[in-house]
Structure formats: C-alpha cells, structure tokens
Scaffold this motif. Structure first.
Motif, mmCIF file in Angstrom:
data_model
loop_
_atom_site.group_PDB
_atom_site.id
_atom_site.type_symbol
_atom_site.label_atom_id
_atom_site.label_comp_id
_atom_site.label_asym_id
_atom_site.label_seq_id
_atom_site.Cartn_x
_atom_site.Cartn_y
_atom_site.Cartn_z
ATOM 1 N N ASP A 1 0.740 -1.251 0.056
ATOM 2 C CA ASP A 1 0.072 0.114 -0.012
ATOM 3 C C ASP A 1 0.852 1.185 -0.049
ATOM 4 O O ASP A 1 0.471 2.458 0.103
ATOM 5 C CB ASP A 1 -0.773 0.156 1.002
ATOM 6 C CG ASP A 1 -0.092 -0.075 2.641
ATOM 7 O OD1 ASP A 1 0.792 -0.077 2.539
ATOM 8 O OD2 ASP A 1 -0.931 0.158 3.627
ATOM 9 N N ASP A 2 1.973 1.251 -0.001
ATOM 10 C CA ASP A 2 3.271 2.104 -0.415
ATOM 11 C C ASP A 2 2.537 3.074 -1.463
ATOM 12 O O ASP A 2 2.273 2.500 -2.546
ATOM 13 C CB ASP A 2 4.332 1.832 -0.185
ATOM 14 C CG ASP A 2 5.528 3.040 -0.316
ATOM 15 O OD1 ASP A 2 5.548 3.591 -1.359
ATOM 16 O OD2 ASP A 2 6.150 3.025 0.666
ATOM 17 N N PRO A 3 2.738 4.306 -1.512
ATOM 18 C CA PRO A 3 2.444 5.256 -2.646
ATOM 19 C C PRO A 3 2.947 4.793 -3.801
ATOM 20 O O PRO A 3 2.565 4.905 -4.897
ATOM 21 C CB PRO A 3 2.477 6.655 -2.230
ATOM 22 C CG PRO A 3 2.441 6.588 -0.927
ATOM 23 C CD PRO A 3 2.822 5.189 -0.304
ATOM 24 N N LYS A 4 4.464 4.320 -3.755
ATOM 25 C CA LYS A 4 5.292 4.283 -5.063
ATOM 26 C C LYS A 4 4.735 2.986 -5.494
ATOM 27 O O LYS A 4 4.764 2.732 -6.870
ATOM 28 C CB LYS A 4 6.682 3.991 -4.599
ATOM 29 C CG LYS A 4 7.336 5.584 -4.004
ATOM 30 C CD LYS A 4 8.672 5.138 -3.628
ATOM 31 C CE LYS A 4 9.316 6.447 -3.023
ATOM 32 N NZ LYS A 4 10.556 6.153 -2.414
#
Length: 141
Positions: free
Chosen positions: A91-94
């Motif tokens: 779920d990391d934006p990257k």
C-alpha cells in the motif's frame, strides 16, 4: 537401393514434409505480426520495461502476454522492473503508482489490439518465459 529402403525413405520423407508443413502453418500468423508491429510502434508502450505481445489470433480472439495474473501478483512483477520497490508495503504510494502505471499500459495495449481488424476479444496469458528469464518462479502451472 533395395525396395524396402526406397519405400522407407519415401514414407520418412513424406512424414518429415508433413511435419514441416504443420509446423510452418502453426507459426505463420501475419495478422499477429502486424498487430505486434502496431504495439512496437506505440511510443508509450515502447518505453515500458515489459513489452506486451500478441501470442495468437484465433477466431477473433487475440491472446496477449501479461507478466501478472492470479499466480503471479503485480507486486512480484513490479519488483523485477522496479527493484527500488522491493521491501516496500503493497500500500506504499510508490507501489500503488507503479501498479497503476502497469494497469494503464495493459489498458492501452488492450485498446490498441481491440481496434485492429479481425479482433473481437482480447484474452491475457501469463508470460511464463519472461518471468522465468527474470528469476520469477511460477507455481502450479
């Protein structure tokens, strides 16, 4: 040359010619080559690390290669093309941005292929060879 050797040679020659004709007919797909040329010519798709390809076109169904499916989630593929994502949470934006980029490229590929003459539907098939070449094991198939 005796009669048996001559007849054996003739039968063997016919079998070899039949197998060669069958093989040639199975790889002779100019429509597939033309669609793949369209994909190669698209600047946006050409810049993506994975090159989507049409593998087959049969009865209006174009089968395209994909580096992900149920067996190989997008995250496993994305770690290959973007090593900097390794170890990040899904779920990391990257990671989410990379997943969206993959989805956008798949949609673009599907749209380009769907718009070609003779294509009624698009199906996706896992590119096991590409994954294996990049160290990703595919379990169960």
């Amino acid at each position: 040359m005796d009669k048996f050797t001559r007849n054996y040679s003739i039968v063997l020659g016919i079998v070899v010619i039949a197998l060669a004709a069958w093989w040639l007919s199975s790889i002779w797909q100019p429509a597939v080559w033309e669609i793949n040329e369209v994909l190669e010519a698209d600047a946006e798709l050409a810049d993506y690390p994975y090159q989507f390809r049409v593998k087959r076109l049969e009865e209006g169904v174009a089968t395209l290669s994909t580096p992900r499916n149920v067996q190989v989630p997008a995250y496993r593929f994305l770690e290959v093309i973007h090593p900097e994502l390794a170890g990040l949470a899904q779920d990391d934006p990257k990671v989410i941005a990379a997943q969206q980029d993959l989805v956008d490229h798949q949609k673009r590929t599907q749209g380009l292929v769907s718009s070609q003459p003779g294509v009624d539907r698009v199906e996706w098939e896992l590119d096991v060879q590409w994954l294996a070449d990049h160290g990703v094991q595919v379990n169960g198939g």
